[in-house]
Design a protein around this motif. Structure first.
Motif, PDB file in Angstrom:
ATOM      1  N   MET A  10      97.926 -11.651  -5.851  1.00 57.76           N
ATOM      2  CA  MET A  10      97.186 -10.408  -5.865  1.00 57.76           C
ATOM      3  C   MET A  10      98.166  -9.248  -5.740  1.00 57.76           C
ATOM      4  N   ILE A  11      97.884  -8.191  -6.492  1.00 61.10           N
ATOM      5  CA  ILE A  11      98.687  -6.967  -6.438  1.00 61.10           C
ATOM      6  C   ILE A  11      97.736  -5.824  -6.102  1.00 61.10           C
ATOM      7  N   THR A  12      98.152  -4.924  -5.234  1.00 63.16           N
ATOM      8  CA  THR A  12      97.331  -3.758  -4.923  1.00 63.16           C
ATOM      9  C   THR A  12      98.159  -2.486  -5.098  1.00 63.16           C
ATOM     10  N   ALA A  13      97.463  -1.394  -5.339  1.00 63.15           N
ATOM     11  CA  ALA A  13      98.110  -0.089  -5.479  1.00 63.15           C
ATOM     12  C   ALA A  13      97.067   0.975  -5.188  1.00 63.15           C
ATOM     13  N   SER A  14      97.527   2.214  -5.045  1.00 64.14           N
ATOM     14  CA  SER A  14      96.615   3.327  -4.789  1.00 64.14           C
ATOM     15  C   SER A  14      96.933   4.487  -5.724  1.00 64.14           C
ATOM     16  N   LEU A  58     105.558  10.896 -12.697  1.00 64.75           N
ATOM     17  CA  LEU A  58     105.212   9.552 -13.165  1.00 64.75           C
ATOM     18  C   LEU A  58     105.558   8.513 -12.112  1.00 64.75           C
ATOM     19  N   GLN A  59     104.658   7.529 -11.917  1.00 64.72           N
ATOM     20  CA  GLN A  59     104.960   6.425 -11.008  1.00 64.72           C
ATOM     21  C   GLN A  59     104.333   5.152 -11.533  1.00 64.72           C
ATOM     22  N   LEU A  60     105.124   4.087 -11.624  1.00 64.22           N
ATOM     23  CA  LEU A  60     104.606   2.768 -11.953  1.00 64.22           C
ATOM     24  C   LEU A  60     103.890   2.238 -10.719  1.00 64.22           C
ATOM     25  N   LEU A  61     102.582   1.997 -10.847  1.00 70.69           N
ATOM     26  CA  LEU A  61     101.799   1.502  -9.715  1.00 70.69           C
ATOM     27  C   LEU A  61     101.843  -0.013  -9.614  1.00 70.69           C
ATOM     28  N   MET A  62     101.750  -0.669 -10.769  1.00 66.26           N
ATOM     29  CA  MET A  62     101.813  -2.129 -10.769  1.00 66.26           C
ATOM     30  C   MET A  62     102.079  -2.648 -12.168  1.00 66.26           C
ATOM     31  N   GLU A  63     102.622  -3.832 -12.202  1.00 65.69           N
ATOM     32  CA  GLU A  63     102.839  -4.529 -13.462  1.00 65.69           C
ATOM     33  C   GLU A  63     102.151  -5.882 -13.347  1.00 65.69           C
ATOM     34  N   GLU A  91     100.480  -9.437 -15.666  1.00 63.04           N
ATOM     35  CA  GLU A  91     100.912 -10.327 -16.746  1.00 63.04           C
ATOM     36  C   GLU A  91     100.734  -9.691 -18.119  1.00 63.04           C
ATOM     37  N   VAL A  92      99.830  -8.706 -18.238  1.00 59.74           N
ATOM     38  CA  VAL A  92      99.526  -8.135 -19.556  1.00 59.74           C
ATOM     39  C   VAL A  92      99.730  -6.625 -19.648  1.00 59.74           C
ATOM     40  N   SER A  93      99.852  -5.935 -18.509  1.00 58.39           N
ATOM     41  CA  SER A  93      99.902  -4.476 -18.580  1.00 58.39           C
ATOM     42  C   SER A  93     100.801  -3.877 -17.502  1.00 58.39           C
ATOM     43  N   LYS A  94     101.069  -2.579 -17.706  1.00 58.75           N
ATOM     44  CA  LYS A  94     101.722  -1.755 -16.693  1.00 58.75           C
ATOM     45  C   LYS A  94     100.750  -0.626 -16.393  1.00 58.75           C
ATOM     46  N   GLU A  95     100.474  -0.410 -15.122  1.00 61.72           N
ATOM     47  CA  GLU A  95      99.539   0.627 -14.685  1.00 61.72           C
ATOM     48  C   GLU A  95     100.354   1.775 -14.099  1.00 61.72           C
ATOM     49  N   ILE A  96     100.210   2.943 -14.702  1.00 64.00           N
ATOM     50  CA  ILE A  96     101.038   4.090 -14.370  1.00 64.00           C
ATOM     51  C   ILE A  96     100.162   5.240 -13.877  1.00 64.00           C
ATOM     52  N   ARG A  97     100.626   5.925 -12.839  1.00 62.87           N
ATOM     53  CA  ARG A  97      99.955   7.144 -12.376  1.00 62.87           C
ATOM     54  C   ARG A  97     100.770   8.336 -12.859  1.00 62.87           C
ATOM     55  N   ILE A  98     100.069   9.270 -13.512  1.00 60.57           N
ATOM     56  CA  ILE A  98     100.691  10.514 -13.938  1.00 60.57           C
ATOM     57  C   ILE A  98      99.995  11.639 -13.185  1.00 60.57           C
ATOM     58  N   LEU A  99     100.773  12.398 -12.402  1.00 60.14           N
ATOM     59  CA  LEU A  99     100.249  13.553 -11.682  1.00 60.14           C
ATOM     60  C   LEU A  99     100.600  14.790 -12.498  1.00 60.14           C
ATOM     61  N   MET A 100      99.585  15.583 -12.819  1.00 58.81           N
ATOM     62  CA  MET A 100      99.805  16.775 -13.634  1.00 58.81           C
ATOM     63  C   MET A 100      99.231  17.996 -12.938  1.00 58.81           C
ATOM     64  N   ARG A 101      99.975  19.082 -12.979  1.00 61.62           N
ATOM     65  CA  ARG A 101      99.494  20.369 -12.499  1.00 61.62           C
ATOM     66  C   ARG A 101      98.913  21.139 -13.683  1.00 61.62           C
ATOM     67  N   LYS A 102      97.971  22.011 -13.382  1.00 65.10           N
ATOM     68  CA  LYS A 102      97.385  22.852 -14.421  1.00 65.10           C
ATOM     69  C   LYS A 102      98.512  23.515 -15.217  1.00 65.10           C
ATOM     70  N   GLY A 103      98.427  23.412 -16.539  1.00 68.83           N
ATOM     71  CA  GLY A 103      99.433  23.989 -17.416  1.00 68.83           C
ATOM     72  C   GLY A 103     100.508  23.019 -17.867  1.00 68.83           C
ATOM     73  N   ASN A 104     100.643  21.870 -17.183  1.00 67.12           N
ATOM     74  CA  ASN A 104     101.609  20.864 -17.626  1.00 67.12           C
ATOM     75  C   ASN A 104     101.219  20.356 -19.010  1.00 67.12           C
ATOM     76  N   VAL A 105     102.240  20.051 -19.810  1.00 62.49           N
ATOM     77  CA  VAL A 105     102.028  19.595 -21.181  1.00 62.49           C
ATOM     78  C   VAL A 105     102.836  18.328 -21.424  1.00 62.49           C
ATOM     79  N   MET A 106     102.257  17.408 -22.157  1.00 60.71           N
ATOM     80  CA  MET A 106     102.991  16.281 -22.722  1.00 60.71           C
ATOM     81  C   MET A 106     102.892  16.475 -24.233  1.00 60.71           C
ATOM     82  N   LYS A 107     104.023  16.826 -24.854  1.00 53.07           N
ATOM     83  CA  LYS A 107     104.050  17.128 -26.278  1.00 53.07           C
ATOM     84  C   LYS A 107     103.636  15.905 -27.093  1.00 53.07           C
TER      85      LYS A 107
END
Length: 113
Positions: free
Chosen positions: A1-5, A19-24, A26-42
């Protein structure tokens, strides 16, 4: 079992998403992206399908020259190699699910571009 918050130990960066990798699994990587108002990902592409969840806040998700307003609780899936961009319209916690074959380094390059 893997847990994350999605809500513990949040560290927002000024000027760009955090950016933070929360867990990996067998099939996926779960990532948390924290964004402030106005942040852009081109505009960028993912080499494998992705799933995006808005856990908190609000973003505009652009795909095929159309903006989609995503709010808390919204989910979307996107096939591989589809150009897309993100604009944060309200401070947000975004959960990104990528394929195990995809890399965290690629996502970091998108954020730092």
């Amino acid at each position: 079992m893997i847990t994350a918050s999605l809500t513990k130990d949040k560290i927002y960066k000024d000027g760009k998403p955090s950016l933070q990798l929360l867990m990996e699994t067998e099939v996926s990587k779960e990532i948390r992206i924290l964004m402030r108002k106005g942040n852009v990902m081109k505009e960028h592409k993912a080499p494998c399908p992705i799933v995006v969840e808005i856990f908190e806040g609000e973003i505009e998700f652009g795909v095929h020259n159309k903006k989609h307003l995503l709010k808390k609780g919204d989910l979307l899936s996107l096939k591989s190699n589809i150009p897309h961009d993100l604009v944060c319209t309200e401070d947000a916690i975004v959960r990104l699910s990528i394929s195990k074959a995809d890399t965290l380094d690629r996502v970091n390059k998108v954020i730092n571009n």
